[in-house]
Write a protein that holds these residues in place. Sequence first.
Motif, PDB file in Angstrom:
ATOM      1  N   LEU A  98       7.254  -0.314 -11.972  1.00 32.33           N
ATOM      2  CA  LEU A  98       5.904  -1.007 -11.841  1.00 32.33           C
ATOM      3  C   LEU A  98       5.849  -1.877 -12.708  1.00 32.33           C
ATOM      4  CD1 LEU A  98       3.785   2.457 -12.061  1.00 32.33           C
ATOM      5  CD2 LEU A  98       3.718   0.828 -10.367  1.00 32.33           C
ATOM      6  N   TYR A 111       4.240   5.378  -5.673  1.00 34.08           N
ATOM      7  CA  TYR A 111       4.146   5.522  -7.175  1.00 34.08           C
ATOM      8  C   TYR A 111       3.316   6.345  -7.603  1.00 34.08           C
ATOM      9  CZ  TYR A 111       7.080   1.130  -7.692  1.00 34.08           C
ATOM     10  OH  TYR A 111       8.029   0.180  -7.473  1.00 34.08           O
ATOM     11  N   GLY A 115      -4.346  -1.638  -7.793  1.00 32.17           N
ATOM     12  CA  GLY A 115      -3.655  -0.156  -7.659  1.00 32.17           C
ATOM     13  C   GLY A 115      -2.428  -0.340  -8.574  1.00 32.17           C
ATOM     14  N   LEU A 116      -1.736  -1.382  -8.548  1.00 20.58           N
ATOM     15  CA  LEU A 116      -0.284  -1.215  -9.183  1.00 20.58           C
ATOM     16  C   LEU A 116      -0.294  -1.213 -10.788  1.00 20.58           C
ATOM     17  CD1 LEU A 116       1.789  -3.642  -7.051  1.00 20.58           C
ATOM     18  CD2 LEU A 116       2.162  -1.140  -7.367  1.00 20.58           C
ATOM     19  N   ARG A 148      -2.706  -6.997  -8.014  1.00 20.03           N
ATOM     20  CA  ARG A 148      -2.935  -5.833  -7.381  1.00 20.03           C
ATOM     21  C   ARG A 148      -3.494  -4.656  -8.330  1.00 20.03           C
ATOM     22  NH1 ARG A 148      -2.115  -5.488  -1.764  1.00 20.03           N
ATOM     23  NH2 ARG A 148      -1.607  -3.122  -2.162  1.00 20.03           N
ATOM     24  N   GLN A 205      -1.634   1.985 -11.882  1.00 17.04           N
ATOM     25  CA  GLN A 205      -0.763   2.803 -11.743  1.00 17.04           C
ATOM     26  C   GLN A 205       0.531   2.659 -12.910  1.00 17.04           C
ATOM     27  OE1 GLN A 205       0.668   2.431  -8.044  1.00 17.04           O
ATOM     28  NE2 GLN A 205      -0.046   4.379  -7.519  1.00 17.04           N
ATOM     29  N   THR A 225       0.677  -1.191  -0.008  1.00 16.24           N
ATOM     30  CA  THR A 225       0.025  -0.049   0.050  1.00 16.24           C
ATOM     31  C   THR A 225       0.773   1.230  -0.024  1.00 16.24           C
ATOM     32  OG1 THR A 225      -1.790  -1.234   1.166  1.00 16.24           O
ATOM     33  CG2 THR A 225      -1.681   1.245   1.297  1.00 16.24           C
ATOM     34  N   GLU A 252       2.329   1.731  -3.619  1.00 16.41           N
ATOM     35  CA  GLU A 252       1.295   2.273  -4.353  1.00 16.41           C
ATOM     36  C   GLU A 252       1.293   3.602  -4.214  1.00 16.41           C
ATOM     37  OE1 GLU A 252      -2.205  -0.258  -3.517  1.00 16.41           O
ATOM     38  OE2 GLU A 252      -1.716  -1.652  -4.921  1.00 16.41           O
TER      39      GLU A 252
END
Length: 116
Positions: A56, A40, A68-69, A66, A72, A34, A37
């Motif tokens: 990433l 980034y 979020g990753l 994930r 991103q 977290t 994330e």
Amino acid sequence: MPPAGSRPGHDQGTTRSGRLLEALAATLDELRLTALERLYGVEIDAGRHHESVAELTGRVQRFPLRDGLVRQLLTALARAGRRSDGPAVYRCYADRHPAEPSPAARTPPPARTGPA
């Protein structure tokens, strides 16, 4: 009869301790991811999207579920002028994801209007 030198309940205590340590490790891993994330996100917002793509990409390969990753990475690719790489990243993510990807992962990143 228990082996010589053992204490009653000692194995059970060790098992409980092991489970507690595993749960703590999982919690710390989640907190670390977290925090990454968030880092980034800040880097991408600061215009470091070119630098973030490589990092990433490695994180998404290691943690492919994930949201979020993945989101991103797609954002960093788009801001770095590499939108054509996005569909391959998304397909790989969607193929590995056990359920329908989250709405956030399905939403394409907004076009950047400021300087790169």
